[in-house]
Design a protein around this motif. Structure first.
Motif, PDB file in Angstrom:
ATOM      1  N   TRP A 148      -9.224  13.360 -18.109  1.00 10.43           N
ATOM      2  CA  TRP A 148      -9.841  12.936 -19.362  1.00 10.43           C
ATOM      3  C   TRP A 148      -9.390  11.528 -19.720  1.00 10.43           C
ATOM      4  O   TRP A 148      -8.216  11.203 -19.699  1.00 10.43           O
ATOM      5  CB  TRP A 148      -9.486  13.923 -20.467  1.00 10.43           C
ATOM      6  CG  TRP A 148     -10.115  13.629 -21.784  1.00 10.43           C
ATOM      7  CD1 TRP A 148     -11.448  13.507 -22.052  1.00 10.43           C
ATOM      8  CD2 TRP A 148      -9.444  13.421 -23.021  1.00 10.43           C
ATOM      9  NE1 TRP A 148     -11.638  13.240 -23.385  1.00 10.43           N
ATOM     10  CE2 TRP A 148     -10.426  13.175 -24.005  1.00 10.43           C
ATOM     11  CE3 TRP A 148      -8.102  13.421 -23.391  1.00 10.43           C
ATOM     12  CZ2 TRP A 148     -10.109  12.940 -25.329  1.00 10.43           C
ATOM     13  CZ3 TRP A 148      -7.794  13.187 -24.712  1.00 10.43           C
ATOM     14  CH2 TRP A 148      -8.793  12.959 -25.665  1.00 10.43           C
ATOM     15  N   ALA A 149     -10.384  10.684 -20.029  1.00 17.02           N
ATOM     16  CA  ALA A 149     -10.113   9.277 -20.343  1.00 17.02           C
ATOM     17  C   ALA A 149     -10.475   8.947 -21.791  1.00 17.02           C
ATOM     18  O   ALA A 149     -10.722   7.799 -22.124  1.00 17.02           O
ATOM     19  CB  ALA A 149     -10.885   8.376 -19.388  1.00 17.02           C
ATOM     20  N   GLY A 150     -10.526   9.959 -22.653  1.00 18.60           N
ATOM     21  CA  GLY A 150     -10.920   9.754 -24.045  1.00 18.60           C
ATOM     22  C   GLY A 150     -12.406  10.028 -24.211  1.00 18.60           C
ATOM     23  O   GLY A 150     -13.159  10.026 -23.257  1.00 18.60           O
ATOM     24  N   GLY A 151     -12.824  10.267 -25.411  1.00 20.47           N
ATOM     25  CA  GLY A 151     -14.236  10.552 -25.670  1.00 20.47           C
ATOM     26  C   GLY A 151     -14.622  11.953 -25.227  1.00 20.47           C
ATOM     27  O   GLY A 151     -13.789  12.862 -25.153  1.00 20.47           O
ATOM     28  N   ASP A 152     -15.903  12.120 -24.933  1.00 17.67           N
ATOM     29  CA  ASP A 152     -16.455  13.418 -24.529  1.00 17.67           C
ATOM     30  C   ASP A 152     -15.858  13.846 -23.191  1.00 17.67           C
ATOM     31  O   ASP A 152     -15.740  13.036 -22.273  1.00 17.67           O
ATOM     32  CB  ASP A 152     -17.979  13.304 -24.419  1.00 17.67           C
ATOM     33  CG  ASP A 152     -18.669  14.650 -24.313  1.00 17.67           C
ATOM     34  OD1 ASP A 152     -17.992  15.688 -24.141  1.00 17.67           O
ATOM     35  OD2 ASP A 152     -19.909  14.672 -24.380  1.00 17.67           O
ATOM     36  N   LYS A 153     -15.508  15.110 -23.070  1.00 18.77           N
ATOM     37  CA  LYS A 153     -14.947  15.613 -21.816  1.00 18.77           C
ATOM     38  C   LYS A 153     -16.021  15.981 -20.798  1.00 18.77           C
ATOM     39  O   LYS A 153     -15.718  16.168 -19.631  1.00 18.77           O
ATOM     40  CB  LYS A 153     -14.046  16.821 -22.081  1.00 18.77           C
ATOM     41  CG  LYS A 153     -12.729  16.454 -22.735  1.00 18.77           C
ATOM     42  CD  LYS A 153     -11.783  17.628 -22.748  1.00 18.77           C
ATOM     43  CE  LYS A 153     -10.398  17.169 -23.216  1.00 18.77           C
ATOM     44  NZ  LYS A 153      -9.392  18.203 -23.028  1.00 18.77           N
ATOM     45  N   LYS A 154     -17.275  16.069 -21.241  1.00 16.84           N
ATOM     46  CA  LYS A 154     -18.346  16.443 -20.312  1.00 16.84           C
ATOM     47  C   LYS A 154     -18.763  15.240 -19.484  1.00 16.84           C
ATOM     48  O   LYS A 154     -18.937  14.139 -19.987  1.00 16.84           O
ATOM     49  CB  LYS A 154     -19.541  17.001 -21.072  1.00 16.84           C
ATOM     50  CG  LYS A 154     -19.247  18.337 -21.720  1.00 16.84           C
ATOM     51  CD  LYS A 154     -20.523  19.093 -21.998  1.00 16.84           C
ATOM     52  CE  LYS A 154     -20.228  20.398 -22.692  1.00 16.84           C
ATOM     53  NZ  LYS A 154     -19.711  21.414 -21.837  1.00 16.84           N
ATOM     54  N   LEU A 155     -18.932  15.490 -18.188  1.00 13.59           N
ATOM     55  CA  LEU A 155     -19.326  14.452 -17.245  1.00 13.59           C
ATOM     56  C   LEU A 155     -20.527  14.911 -16.439  1.00 13.59           C
ATOM     57  O   LEU A 155     -20.635  16.090 -16.108  1.00 13.59           O
ATOM     58  CB  LEU A 155     -18.189  14.178 -16.242  1.00 13.59           C
ATOM     59  CG  LEU A 155     -16.817  13.822 -16.778  1.00 13.59           C
ATOM     60  CD1 LEU A 155     -15.788  13.901 -15.640  1.00 13.59           C
ATOM     61  CD2 LEU A 155     -16.843  12.437 -17.379  1.00 13.59           C
TER      62      LEU A 155
END
Length: 149
Positions: A133-140
């Motif tokens: 996780w790089a911040g923001g929404d966890k969905k990719l």
């Protein structure tokens, strides 16, 4: 490891037949329009898997390793951190020839952010820890192109 932007991927031609085929595919395809699932580019020597994933906290992700294939990883939507590892200290999940997958313990060597048109190529045998996780929404929405080494 190679980390760069997709508009410059052609610079890496000449490193191998199957990598050149993957580069041609990426230069001629709008990957944002690809549907989810696995698609052959050149049989089992070069194929793409478009998937939905959820980023994890760093301590929940593991370094994975492959021997037959290198990975080209690209985030189509969202952003994740991916780490490459140094020397393998121990096997966590034993390597399986059939799935070309195992997990290992090692110190991180480099860290990169995917998303925004960037890609990473992780060479066969190179430990890498995707999906952090790089911040923001966890969905990719991401794709991984498997390229025979």
């Amino acid at each position: 490891m190679i980390y760069d932007t997709l508009d410059r991927i052609g610079r890496y031609r000449g490193m191998g037949k199957w990598l050149d085929i993957a580069i041609d595919f990426l230069e001629n395809m709008d990957i944002s329009k690809l549907s989810y699932g696995k698609k052959e580019i050149a049989g089992m020597d070069c194929f793409i898997n478009v998937m939905e994933a959820e980023a994890k906290d760093e301590d929940q992700a593991e370094f994975e390793i492959h021997q037959k294939y290198m990975d080209i990883q690209i985030d189509i939507e969202g952003m994740e951190e991916i780490q490459t590892g140094g020397k393998v200290e121990a096997m966590v999940q034993p390597f399986c020839e059939e799935t070309d997958f195992g997990t290992v313990k090692c110190d991180k060597k480099a860290s990169c952010l995917l998303g925004g048109g960037s890609f990473i190529i992780c060479m066969a045998g190179e430990p890498h820890k995707p999906g952090i996780w790089a911040g923001g929404d966890k969905k990719l929405k991401k794709c991984v192109i498997k390229v025979r080494a």
